[in-house]
Design a protein around this motif. Structure first.
Motif, PDB file in Angstrom:
ATOM      1  N   GLU A 195       0.828  -1.205   0.000  1.00 54.00           N
ATOM      2  CA  GLU A 195       0.000   0.000   0.000  1.00 54.00           C
ATOM      3  C   GLU A 195       0.862   1.255   0.000  1.00 54.00           C
ATOM      4  N   ASN A 196       1.946   1.248   0.773  1.00 56.63           N
ATOM      5  CA  ASN A 196       2.850   2.398   0.784  1.00 56.63           C
ATOM      6  C   ASN A 196       3.597   2.518  -0.545  1.00 56.63           C
ATOM      7  N   ARG A 197       4.053   1.393  -1.083  1.00 51.76           N
ATOM      8  CA  ARG A 197       4.809   1.438  -2.343  1.00 51.76           C
ATOM      9  C   ARG A 197       3.935   1.886  -3.512  1.00 51.76           C
ATOM     10  N   ALA A 198       2.626   1.658  -3.413  1.00 52.05           N
ATOM     11  CA  ALA A 198       1.702   2.063  -4.480  1.00 52.05           C
ATOM     12  C   ALA A 198       1.216   3.501  -4.319  1.00 52.05           C
ATOM     13  N   ARG A 199       1.551   4.134  -3.210  1.00 56.53           N
ATOM     14  CA  ARG A 199       1.027   5.472  -2.917  1.00 56.53           C
ATOM     15  C   ARG A 199       1.399   6.484  -4.004  1.00 56.53           C
ATOM     16  N   PHE A 200       2.643   6.480  -4.437  1.00 53.24           N
ATOM     17  CA  PHE A 200       3.134   7.445  -5.428  1.00 53.24           C
ATOM     18  C   PHE A 200       2.381   7.287  -6.752  1.00 53.24           C
ATOM     19  N   ALA A 201       2.223   6.053  -7.227  1.00 54.38           N
ATOM     20  CA  ALA A 201       1.502   5.816  -8.476  1.00 54.38           C
ATOM     21  C   ALA A 201       0.055   6.281  -8.372  1.00 54.38           C
ATOM     22  N   ARG A 202      -0.563   6.046  -7.243  1.00 49.08           N
ATOM     23  CA  ARG A 202      -1.972   6.439  -7.077  1.00 49.08           C
ATOM     24  C   ARG A 202      -2.107   7.964  -6.981  1.00 49.08           C
ATOM     25  N   GLU A 203      -1.143   8.619  -6.357  1.00 49.05           N
ATOM     26  CA  GLU A 203      -1.161  10.084  -6.326  1.00 49.05           C
ATOM     27  C   GLU A 203      -1.036  10.658  -7.736  1.00 49.05           C
ATOM     28  N   ILE A 204      -0.218  10.024  -8.545  1.00 50.57           N
ATOM     29  CA  ILE A 204      -0.032  10.488  -9.922  1.00 50.57           C
ATOM     30  C   ILE A 204      -1.322  10.332 -10.719  1.00 50.57           C
ATOM     31  N   THR A 205      -1.938   9.152 -10.671  1.00 50.50           N
ATOM     32  CA  THR A 205      -3.141   8.937 -11.472  1.00 50.50           C
ATOM     33  C   THR A 205      -4.289   9.833 -11.004  1.00 50.50           C
ATOM     34  N   ARG A 206      -4.353  10.086  -9.699  1.00 49.08           N
ATOM     35  CA  ARG A 206      -5.389  10.997  -9.203  1.00 49.08           C
ATOM     36  C   ARG A 206      -5.186  12.402  -9.771  1.00 49.08           C
ATOM     37  N   THR A 207      -3.955  12.877  -9.752  1.00 47.96           N
ATOM     38  CA  THR A 207      -3.663  14.217 -10.253  1.00 47.96           C
ATOM     39  C   THR A 207      -3.924  14.322 -11.750  1.00 47.96           C
ATOM     40  N   VAL A 208      -3.532  13.296 -12.487  1.00 53.89           N
ATOM     41  CA  VAL A 208      -3.761  13.308 -13.934  1.00 53.89           C
ATOM     42  C   VAL A 208      -5.260  13.371 -14.231  1.00 53.89           C
ATOM     43  N   ARG A 209      -6.054  12.576 -13.533  1.00 56.21           N
ATOM     44  CA  ARG A 209      -7.508  12.614 -13.761  1.00 56.21           C
ATOM     45  C   ARG A 209      -8.102  13.959 -13.373  1.00 56.21           C
ATOM     46  N   GLU A 210      -7.638  14.530 -12.267  1.00 51.71           N
ATOM     47  CA  GLU A 210      -8.166  15.825 -11.850  1.00 51.71           C
ATOM     48  C   GLU A 210      -7.930  16.885 -12.920  1.00 51.71           C
ATOM     49  N   ARG A 211      -6.794  16.796 -13.600  1.00 51.96           N
ATOM     50  CA  ARG A 211      -6.482  17.783 -14.632  1.00 51.96           C
ATOM     51  C   ARG A 211      -7.123  17.419 -15.965  1.00 51.96           C
ATOM     52  N   ALA A 212      -7.237  16.132 -16.252  1.00 49.89           N
ATOM     53  CA  ALA A 212      -7.835  15.709 -17.519  1.00 49.89           C
ATOM     54  C   ALA A 212      -9.339  15.920 -17.525  1.00 49.89           C
ATOM     55  N   LYS A 213      -9.959  15.791 -16.341  1.00 52.01           N
ATOM     56  CA  LYS A 213     -11.417  15.805 -16.227  1.00 52.01           C
ATOM     57  C   LYS A 213     -11.986  14.787 -17.222  1.00 52.01           C
ATOM     58  N   ASP A 214     -12.987  15.186 -17.995  1.00 45.20           N
ATOM     59  CA  ASP A 214     -13.518  14.256 -18.994  1.00 45.20           C
ATOM     60  C   ASP A 214     -13.163  14.714 -20.405  1.00 45.20           C
ATOM     61  N   ARG A 215     -12.075  15.516 -20.500  1.00 47.87           N
ATOM     62  CA  ARG A 215     -11.685  16.050 -21.800  1.00 47.87           C
ATOM     63  C   ARG A 215     -10.956  15.019 -22.647  1.00 47.87           C
ATOM     64  N   ILE A 216     -10.147  14.193 -22.015  1.00 44.24           N
ATOM     65  CA  ILE A 216      -9.402  13.150 -22.720  1.00 44.24           C
ATOM     66  C   ILE A 216      -9.394  11.883 -21.874  1.00 44.24           C
ATOM     67  N   ALA A 217      -9.067  10.770 -22.506  1.00 49.66           N
ATOM     68  CA  ALA A 217      -8.993   9.498 -21.792  1.00 49.66           C
ATOM     69  C   ALA A 217      -7.699   9.424 -20.985  1.00 49.66           C
ATOM     70  N   VAL A 218      -7.754   8.689 -19.884  1.00 51.55           N
ATOM     71  CA  VAL A 218      -6.569   8.457 -19.042  1.00 51.55           C
ATOM     72  C   VAL A 218      -6.319   6.955 -18.973  1.00 51.55           C
ATOM     73  N   ILE A 219      -5.144   6.552 -19.433  1.00 54.79           N
ATOM     74  CA  ILE A 219      -4.695   5.159 -19.430  1.00 54.79           C
ATOM     75  C   ILE A 219      -3.466   5.077 -18.527  1.00 54.79           C
ATOM     76  N   ALA A 220      -3.257   3.947 -17.891  1.00 54.19           N
ATOM     77  CA  ALA A 220      -1.989   3.692 -17.204  1.00 54.19           C
ATOM     78  C   ALA A 220      -1.381   2.407 -17.754  1.00 54.19           C
ATOM     79  N   LYS A 221      -0.072   2.415 -17.886  1.00 58.61           N
ATOM     80  CA  LYS A 221       0.662   1.224 -18.316  1.00 58.61           C
ATOM     81  C   LYS A 221       1.328   0.618 -17.091  1.00 58.61           C
ATOM     82  N   LEU A 222       0.889  -0.591 -16.722  1.00 57.10           N
ATOM     83  CA  LEU A 222       1.299  -1.204 -15.462  1.00 57.10           C
ATOM     84  C   LEU A 222       2.073  -2.493 -15.712  1.00 57.10           C
ATOM     85  N   THR A 223       3.223  -2.617 -15.071  1.00 55.92           N
ATOM     86  CA  THR A 223       3.977  -3.866 -15.109  1.00 55.92           C
ATOM     87  C   THR A 223       3.271  -4.926 -14.271  1.00 55.92           C
ATOM     88  N   MET A 224       3.120  -6.125 -14.853  1.00 58.77           N
ATOM     89  CA  MET A 224       2.548  -7.252 -14.107  1.00 58.77           C
ATOM     90  C   MET A 224       3.638  -8.072 -13.426  1.00 58.77           C
TER      91      MET A 224
END
Length: 393
Positions: A195-224
């Motif tokens: 949960e701590n190691r994922a905090r940075f990635a989740r902060e990033i995606t939250r910020t990107v969505r807040e700025r993108a709103k519904d103007r453009i799509a938001v995708i993330a590329k995640l290593t499995m």
């Protein structure tokens, strides 16, 4: 053929607020066509070929959100000075009927500090034997700065006419390196538990969505699975995917494998082109690759749909639209992806060999890709721009 109820790969699809003409995406492949860090006619032509060739969307590869987030100095940084060129690129892609996405990220431990002239950042201080330099430990102020920069980069993407942004959470670039227990040895709220190691990635995606709103799509590329002993593996990737879905900031998740600093060939599969990699490197790295390339660049057997087994585990865990990558070169592979519940597929090397592969498949569904998976395209990113060495046009 797709089973009853599964969509056809060539049918239109919604990706968040964006409508794509089909479900095939040109994956992000670093182009090496921005020598001064700005869009060139060559870069525009590179993506125009895929758009004219029939893909639903083409992805401009890694664009750094900060100067220290570049992997090499000649990389596009998502600043205001880049907007005119980026808009020319999106207009060219749109004119061919395709959508345009831009991959945004921070190189982190993958950055070549000698090239950029700036210290590389990592979860902890770490020596890079490839570049003979150390990366410094990112402070919390650094992390706040980088998160804010992802938001600013999203605004640049919108103003440049992109239809989507792809947040790079893979391949042990900075956000991905925080996910890795091998690279992240911090003892603060960004280290330790998943949960701590994922905090940075989740902060990033939250910020990107807040700025993108519904103007453009938001995708993330995640290593499995990064293919590194003690690194990030599928069990943790499943949980991160669940959190990303619950956060509600993404329109789709693209699944990948491998580690740029730790196990590059794990994401490509097939024989590593040691000789070609060495020839593309300056000294002393050329000698290092020649002598130790087999230790760094391991060989993995190539097979079609080689990421599918791992991706199935993510598919079973989330309802979020997923983009399947890896060994997809024919319509039969695409149909399998649709049958298994993936909403989109992404291709890289096969489209370098045949930029019009989608049009060829549309004309002849039995068409077999000309790509032989030799991987000799991979070192071309360092010499003259990414291309298939076997292509004649």
């Amino acid at each position: 053929m797709p089973q009853s109820g599964s969509p056809g790969i060539l049918s239109p699809a919604a990706l968040g607020p964006v409508s794509l003409r089909n479900r095939i995406i040109k994956s992000a492949t670093f182009e090496g066509r921005a020598p001064r860090g700005l869009v060139t006619d060559d870069l525009i032509g590179f993506h125009r070929r895929f758009a004219a060739g029939g893909v639903g969307m083409t992805t401009l590869a890694f664009c750094a959100v900060t100067a220290d987030g570049r992997q090499f100095a000649p990389m596009i940084q998502m600043g205001r000075e880049a907007v005119p060129g980026l808009r020319r690129l999106t207009e060219a892609v749109h004119a061919e009927g395709a959508a345009a996405s831009v991959q945004i990220g921070h190189a982190g431990v993958v950055a070549n500090a000698k090239s950029t002239g700036l210290p590389a950042l990592g979860p902890v201080k770490r020596f890079d034997p490839q570049n003979l330099r150390s990366c410094r430990m990112a402070t919390k102020a650094d992390l706040r700065r980088v998160v804010a920069a992802f938001g600013d980069a999203t605004d640049v993407a919108v103003d440049s006419g992109f239809d989507a942004v792809e947040v790079h959470l893979g391949h042990d670039y900075l956000p991905s390196s925080f996910l890795s227990p091998h690279l992240n040895r911090r003892d603060d709220e960004y280290g330790g538990s998943l949960e701590n190691r994922a905090r940075f990635a989740r902060e990033i995606t939250r910020t990107v969505r807040e700025r993108a709103k519904d103007r453009i799509a938001v995708i993330a590329k995640l290593t499995m699975d990064d293919g590194v002993r003690g690194g990030f593996w599928i069990d943790e990737a499943v949980q991160v995917a669940r959190w990303l879905e619950a956060d509600g900031h993404l329109d789709a998740l693209e699944l990948t494998m491998g580690s740029s600093p730790g196990n590059t060939m794990y994401m490509f599969r097939g024989e590593p082109p040691i000789r070609e990699f060495a020839a593309a490197m300056p000294q002393p790295r050329r000698l290092m690759v020649r002598l130790g390339g087999r230790l760094k660049l391991r060989s993995y057997e190539y097979r079609p749909l080689y990421m599918l087994d791992a991706a199935r585990q993510i598919r079973a865990a989330v309802g979020l639209p997923l983009i399947l990558l890896g060994g997809i070169t024919e319509k039969a592979h695409m149909d399998t992806a649709m049958d298994e519940g993936f909403q989109f597929v992404a291709m890289g090397r096969a489209l370098l060999r045949e930029p019009d592969l989608v049009n060829r498949i549309q004309t002849d569904p039995s068409h077999r890709s000309l790509c032989i998976h030799c991987n000799k395209c991979v070192p071309t990113i360092f010499a003259g721009g990414t291309h298939c060495v076997l292509a004649t046009d």
